[in-house]
Design a protein around this motif. Structure first.
Motif, PDB file in Angstrom:
ATOM      1  N   PHE A 183       0.837  -1.201   0.000  1.00  0.00           N
ATOM      2  CA  PHE A 183       0.000   0.000   0.000  1.00  0.00           C
ATOM      3  C   PHE A 183       0.873   1.253   0.000  1.00  0.00           C
ATOM      4  N   LEU A 184       1.872   1.291   0.854  1.00  0.00           N
ATOM      5  CA  LEU A 184       2.713   2.487   0.974  1.00  0.00           C
ATOM      6  C   LEU A 184       3.518   2.729  -0.300  1.00  0.00           C
ATOM      7  N   GLU A 185       4.118   1.686  -0.844  1.00  0.00           N
ATOM      8  CA  GLU A 185       4.932   1.860  -2.050  1.00  0.00           C
ATOM      9  C   GLU A 185       4.058   2.218  -3.245  1.00  0.00           C
ATOM     10  N   SER A 186       2.904   1.577  -3.356  1.00  0.00           N
ATOM     11  CA  SER A 186       2.014   1.891  -4.467  1.00  0.00           C
ATOM     12  C   SER A 186       1.540   3.337  -4.376  1.00  0.00           C
ATOM     13  N   GLY A 187       1.183   3.766  -3.170  1.00  0.00           N
ATOM     14  CA  GLY A 187       0.753   5.142  -2.995  1.00  0.00           C
ATOM     15  C   GLY A 187       1.855   6.129  -3.318  1.00  0.00           C
ATOM     16  N   PHE A 188       3.062   5.844  -2.864  1.00  0.00           N
ATOM     17  CA  PHE A 188       4.183   6.737  -3.144  1.00  0.00           C
ATOM     18  C   PHE A 188       4.429   6.839  -4.644  1.00  0.00           C
ATOM     19  N   ASP A 189       4.544   5.708  -5.304  1.00  0.00           N
ATOM     20  CA  ASP A 189       4.866   5.711  -6.733  1.00  0.00           C
ATOM     21  C   ASP A 189       3.770   6.389  -7.545  1.00  0.00           C
ATOM     22  N   THR A 190       2.512   6.152  -7.164  1.00  0.00           N
ATOM     23  CA  THR A 190       1.392   6.749  -7.881  1.00  0.00           C
ATOM     24  C   THR A 190       1.392   8.265  -7.742  1.00  0.00           C
ATOM     25  N   PHE A 191       1.602   8.750  -6.537  1.00  0.00           N
ATOM     26  CA  PHE A 191       1.585  10.197  -6.314  1.00  0.00           C
ATOM     27  C   PHE A 191       2.830  10.865  -6.890  1.00  0.00           C
ATOM     28  N   ARG A 192       3.950  10.199  -6.877  1.00  0.00           N
ATOM     29  CA  ARG A 192       5.155  10.779  -7.478  1.00  0.00           C
ATOM     30  C   ARG A 192       4.957  10.959  -8.985  1.00  0.00           C
ATOM     31  N   ALA A 193       4.344   9.979  -9.633  1.00  0.00           N
ATOM     32  CA  ALA A 193       4.118  10.064 -11.084  1.00  0.00           C
ATOM     33  C   ALA A 193       3.155  11.192 -11.440  1.00  0.00           C
ATOM     34  N   MET A 194       2.313  11.620 -10.487  1.00  0.00           N
ATOM     35  CA  MET A 194       1.348  12.678 -10.742  1.00  0.00           C
ATOM     36  C   MET A 194       2.020  14.054 -10.791  1.00  0.00           C
ATOM     37  N   ARG A 195       3.209  14.169 -10.197  1.00  0.00           N
ATOM     38  CA  ARG A 195       3.974  15.434 -10.203  1.00  0.00           C
ATOM     39  C   ARG A 195       3.168  16.572  -9.570  1.00  0.00           C
ATOM     40  N   GLY A 196       2.709  16.316  -8.361  1.00  0.00           N
ATOM     41  CA  GLY A 196       1.939  17.314  -7.638  1.00  0.00           C
ATOM     42  C   GLY A 196       0.484  16.909  -7.513  1.00  0.00           C
ATOM     43  N   ALA A 197       0.014  16.779  -6.277  1.00  0.00           N
ATOM     44  CA  ALA A 197      -1.339  16.255  -6.048  1.00  0.00           C
ATOM     45  C   ALA A 197      -2.329  17.319  -5.604  1.00  0.00           C
ATOM     46  N   GLN A 198      -1.902  18.575  -5.505  1.00  0.00           N
ATOM     47  CA  GLN A 198      -2.779  19.599  -4.944  1.00  0.00           C
ATOM     48  C   GLN A 198      -4.081  19.736  -5.725  1.00  0.00           C
ATOM     49  N   SER A 199      -3.996  19.855  -7.035  1.00  0.00           N
ATOM     50  CA  SER A 199      -5.194  20.021  -7.848  1.00  0.00           C
ATOM     51  C   SER A 199      -6.066  18.768  -7.794  1.00  0.00           C
ATOM     52  N   PHE A 200      -5.451  17.623  -7.847  1.00  0.00           N
ATOM     53  CA  PHE A 200      -6.170  16.345  -7.783  1.00  0.00           C
ATOM     54  C   PHE A 200      -6.969  16.232  -6.484  1.00  0.00           C
ATOM     55  N   LEU A 201      -6.294  16.478  -5.366  1.00  0.00           N
ATOM     56  CA  LEU A 201      -6.948  16.355  -4.066  1.00  0.00           C
ATOM     57  C   LEU A 201      -8.018  17.430  -3.878  1.00  0.00           C
ATOM     58  N   ALA A 202      -7.740  18.638  -4.351  1.00  0.00           N
ATOM     59  CA  ALA A 202      -8.727  19.715  -4.229  1.00  0.00           C
ATOM     60  C   ALA A 202      -9.996  19.382  -5.014  1.00  0.00           C
ATOM     61  N   THR A 203      -9.826  18.754  -6.169  1.00  0.00           N
ATOM     62  CA  THR A 203     -10.983  18.360  -6.981  1.00  0.00           C
ATOM     63  C   THR A 203     -11.838  17.338  -6.244  1.00  0.00           C
ATOM     64  N   ILE A 204     -11.197  16.358  -5.632  1.00  0.00           N
ATOM     65  CA  ILE A 204     -11.934  15.332  -4.898  1.00  0.00           C
ATOM     66  C   ILE A 204     -12.668  15.936  -3.708  1.00  0.00           C
ATOM     67  N   VAL A 205     -11.988  16.766  -2.932  1.00  0.00           N
ATOM     68  CA  VAL A 205     -12.626  17.381  -1.762  1.00  0.00           C
ATOM     69  C   VAL A 205     -13.806  18.243  -2.195  1.00  0.00           C
ATOM     70  N   ARG A 206     -13.630  19.035  -3.243  1.00  0.00           N
ATOM     71  CA  ARG A 206     -14.701  19.919  -3.707  1.00  0.00           C
ATOM     72  C   ARG A 206     -15.919  19.121  -4.169  1.00  0.00           C
ATOM     73  N   ARG A 207     -15.693  18.087  -4.967  1.00  0.00           N
ATOM     74  CA  ARG A 207     -16.822  17.314  -5.491  1.00  0.00           C
ATOM     75  C   ARG A 207     -17.503  16.482  -4.403  1.00  0.00           C
ATOM     76  N   GLU A 208     -16.713  15.884  -3.524  1.00  0.00           N
ATOM     77  CA  GLU A 208     -17.304  15.079  -2.462  1.00  0.00           C
ATOM     78  C   GLU A 208     -18.112  15.956  -1.511  1.00  0.00           C
ATOM     79  N   THR A 209     -17.596  17.138  -1.208  1.00  0.00           N
ATOM     80  CA  THR A 209     -18.298  18.045  -0.306  1.00  0.00           C
ATOM     81  C   THR A 209     -19.609  18.516  -0.926  1.00  0.00           C
ATOM     82  N   LEU A 210     -19.559  18.895  -2.203  1.00  0.00           N
ATOM     83  CA  LEU A 210     -20.766  19.360  -2.883  1.00  0.00           C
ATOM     84  C   LEU A 210     -21.799  18.242  -2.986  1.00  0.00           C
TER      85      LEU A 210
END
Length: 240
Positions: A189-216
């Motif tokens: 789980f930890l290695e998969s999460g690390f590698d996945t997020f590293r390949a994204m090259r910045g997760a701020q927009s991704f996470l903000a999108t999820i929080v915004r849509r889930e909240t709405l």
């Protein structure tokens, strides 16, 4: 790792075990919870179809879907956590312990809410209107918000790993000890999460999108008077 952190992780794992035992004793409830989880997975796929199709975000969206939102059985991983919590600090850095704390809190809360949804569903078929009804019947708006916050926190933790080369090196070095200690599921789980997020090259927009849509969506689910009247641009209209 502090005693408080260890106690919190173990308490959350006991909450998860309590939900599993309740379902094991009631086949109808177990089947209803499976339907709730499957519906929620389809809902995620619909809500985040754009992220799942985006080359930059697709892997991270699938990681969330499979590891944090899907109907998968995490019994093995939970058993590993429970067995080694008192000695977790000897193998994993403090940052990892913090992530495990957030992950188990999210896991326990999600399982509790899913059980409540399953009890309310019973043997009925699950569609958009019924799903809204279940949300409003279960209520617990504060816990729904906390669920989103914890999901965000786990994502922030994984994103922070990518800016810590020493931590990534430590994760690699822990493969053999983790396997010997029976922690291979946590390690994956930890290695998969690390590698996945590293390949994204910045997760701020991704996470903000999820929080915004889930909240709405949560706000609309609690406020909806007629789920069948949702328009295409309304979050309710994105329910399968």
């Amino acid at each position: 790792m502090s005693t408080a952190a260890a106690d919190a992780i173990l308490a959350d794992l006991r909450r998860v075990d309590h939900e599993r035992r309740a379902r094991a004793a009631d086949a109808g409830l177990a089947a209803a919870v499976v339907r709730v989880k499957a519906y929620q997975q389809r809902r995620f796929e619909t809500t985040y179809a754009d992220l799942l199709a985006d080359p930059r975000y697709a892997a991270a969206a699938r990681f969330f879907l499979q590891e944090l939102y899907g109907p998968h059985d995490f019994t093995q991983r939970d058993a590993q956590f429970a067995r080694i919590v008192p000695g977790l600090v000897r193998l994993f850095p403090r940052e990892v312990v913090d992530t495990v704390t957030h992950l188990t809190a999210l896991h326990a809360l999600s399982e509790e809410l899913d059980t409540l949804m399953g009890r309310a569903l019973g043997a009925r078929a699950l569609d958009r209107a019924v799903y809204v009804e279940l949300w409003q019947h279960v209520g617990r708006a504060h816990d729904r918000k906390r669920q989103i916050d914890l999901m965000h926190r786990v994502g922030l933790d994984l994103d922070a790993y990518t800016r810590n080369p020493l931590l990534r090196h430590s994760l690699r070095m822990m493969r053999a000890p983790a396997r010997l200690a029976g922690l291979d599921a946590l390690q994956r789980f930890l290695e998969s999460g690390f590698d996945t997020f590293r390949a994204m090259r910045g997760a701020q927009s991704f996470l903000a999108t999820i929080v915004r849509r889930e909240t709405l969506l949560a706000e609309r689910l609690f406020a909806a008077a007629d789920a069948t009247a949702a328009s295409a641009d309304d979050p309710l209209g994105q329910l399968p």
